[in-house]
Enzyme design. Sequence first.
Site, PDB file in Angstrom:
ATOM      1  CG  LEU A   1      -9.184  11.091   0.944  1.00  0.00           C
ATOM      2  CD1 LEU A   1     -10.463  11.316   1.473  1.00  0.00           C
ATOM      3  CD2 LEU A   1      -8.914  11.412  -0.199  1.00  0.00           C
ATOM      4  CD  GLN A   2      -7.152   5.932   6.089  1.00  0.00           C
ATOM      5  OE1 GLN A   2      -7.173   5.740   7.532  1.00  0.00           O
ATOM      6  NE2 GLN A   2      -7.922   5.575   6.293  1.00  0.00           N
TER       7      GLN A   2
ATOM      8  NE  ARG B   1      -3.200  -5.947   5.690  1.00  0.00           N
ATOM      9  CZ  ARG B   1      -4.249  -5.434   4.459  1.00  0.00           C
ATOM     10  NH1 ARG B   1      -5.182  -6.497   4.863  1.00  0.00           N
ATOM     11  NH2 ARG B   1      -3.120  -4.787   3.936  1.00  0.00           N
TER      12      ARG B   1
ATOM     13  CG  ASP C   1      -1.006  -0.522   7.733  1.00  0.00           C
ATOM     14  OD1 ASP C   1      -2.314   0.149   7.263  1.00  0.00           O
ATOM     15  OD2 ASP C   1      -1.462  -1.217   6.842  1.00  0.00           O
TER      16      ASP C   1
ATOM     17  N   GLY D   1       0.994  -1.322  -0.325  1.00  0.00           N
ATOM     18  CA  GLY D   1       0.344   0.066   0.339  1.00  0.00           C
ATOM     19  C   GLY D   1       1.016   0.901   0.229  1.00  0.00           C
TER      20      GLY D   1
HETATM   21  O1  F6P Z   1      -0.981  -1.762   3.603  1.00  0.00           O
HETATM   22  C1  F6P Z   1      -1.502  -0.638   3.561  1.00  0.00           C
HETATM   23  C2  F6P Z   1      -3.081  -0.554   3.915  1.00  0.00           C
HETATM   24  O2  F6P Z   1      -2.869   1.101   3.691  1.00  0.00           O
HETATM   25  C3  F6P Z   1      -4.250  -1.206   5.375  1.00  0.00           C
HETATM   26  O3  F6P Z   1      -4.446  -0.200   6.184  1.00  0.00           O
HETATM   27  C4  F6P Z   1      -5.138  -1.855   4.557  1.00  0.00           C
HETATM   28  O4  F6P Z   1      -6.437  -2.498   4.828  1.00  0.00           O
HETATM   29  C5  F6P Z   1      -5.127  -1.548   2.855  1.00  0.00           C
HETATM   30  O5  F6P Z   1      -3.245  -1.482   2.653  1.00  0.00           O
HETATM   31  C6  F6P Z   1      -5.958  -1.848   1.909  1.00  0.00           C
HETATM   32  O6  F6P Z   1      -4.890  -2.189   1.065  1.00  0.00           O
HETATM   33  P1  F6P Z   1      -5.769  -2.059  -0.385  1.00  0.00           P
HETATM   34  O7  F6P Z   1      -5.776  -0.417  -1.096  1.00  0.00           O
HETATM   35  O8  F6P Z   1      -5.165  -2.492  -1.506  1.00  0.00           O
HETATM   36  O9  F6P Z   1      -6.915  -2.387  -0.366  1.00  0.00           O
END
Ligand code: F6P
Length: 412
Positions: free
Chosen positions: A303-304, A193, A145, A14
Amino acid sequence: MAKKRNIIVGQSGGPTSVINSSLAGVYKTAKERGFHKVYGMLHGIEGFLDEMYVDLSTQIHSDMDIELLKRTPSAFLGSCRYKLPDIHENPEIYEKIFSILDKLQIEAFIYIGGNDSMDTIKKLSDYAIVKGHAQKFLGVPKTIDNDLALTDHTPGFGSAAKYIATSTKEVIRDAMGLSYKRKMITIMEIMGRNAGWLTGATALAKTEECCGPDLIYLPEVPFDLEKFLKKCTDLLKKKPSIVVAVSEGIKTPDGTYVCQLAGGSDYVDAFGHTQLAGTASYLAAYLASQTGHKTRAVELSTLQRSASHMASRVDINEAFMVGGAAVKAADEGDTGKMVVIDRVSDDPYMSAAGIYDVHKIANNEKLVPRNWVNREGNYVTQDFINYVEPLIQGDYQPFMVNGLPQHLVLRR
Ligand code: F6P
């Protein structure tokens, strides 16, 4: 003819608003240390397997471009969520990767990512050692995270925390202004997560002129729907509007994600992570039906992790530092390691780059310690706030063009 000293860098997992600052740190340090070519793999190891890469000198032409890159959110090179198979499962993949590395005369391979991405560094460095390949493999930490082991915190976390705390203040102002004769419940859903670091950061919204969120629920503590309903109803007897922060990953005591109570998403990524979304919507609908009050769900979602206009200066600088430190470590002969951030002092806040065995980091999750959450499990403690506060300090103003931030984008 002397062998070329080339280096390759990739981004994985991510994205964050400062992941490109690490890329800039890798590029600048590699050039300063005399590497001939700095390649960027496109979409991480997944794209690399399709021989997708660029010579970064065709993209970055000046110090101004480096500055722009540091202010550009999301993965400049493109990212991936790709799990390398175990060596015995698919040796051909490893042979292919090393044949491309040999062809490009790569001496060092730098991967900017989170705990899943460190699995790639672990596997490639192990393979290189067993098969006698000379390339060095180094990891650069990255994830909003903040769940990587053995580093005080991860680049990307501070800026996301700053954006989240800011948004929480703004959402609270909005809710306060609207709740005159009618009660109002706002639920904010935060990423992370299974780790509640970012959700806990909403507590930073409690300032001189802002009461902060009323309740904060992290995934580390089992979530009891009935107790939650009672808590909200009690609070609404005392004030017209409440704002609650919940992690996307909160689970009921039997281990079910709250977002799955409403169905949730069936999507599971290569690392077995279910897509988490819909927690706030589920709780807002539940509270509306149980209390009859107006509710609203605010999902900060991507956005975060992409709000580079709200990046923390500490975070941007540390992201740059760890990128450079990985190049230095590889150049000095390290492999199978990840750069970490060591907190040197709190007041004034100071940090330095260290280095750690990637085998102790890959596929691990660092959670919020239970004693940094209150006994009731619905707020974080002052120790938690003291830990996060230094990481959101300072800003890094975007370059504004026609009223909007300018970014550096890949040209092919
Ligand atoms: O791994 C970082 C993260 O932003 C997590 O906090 C979140 O659950 C995940 O990525 C979401 O990933 P994607 O945008 O691939 O669904």
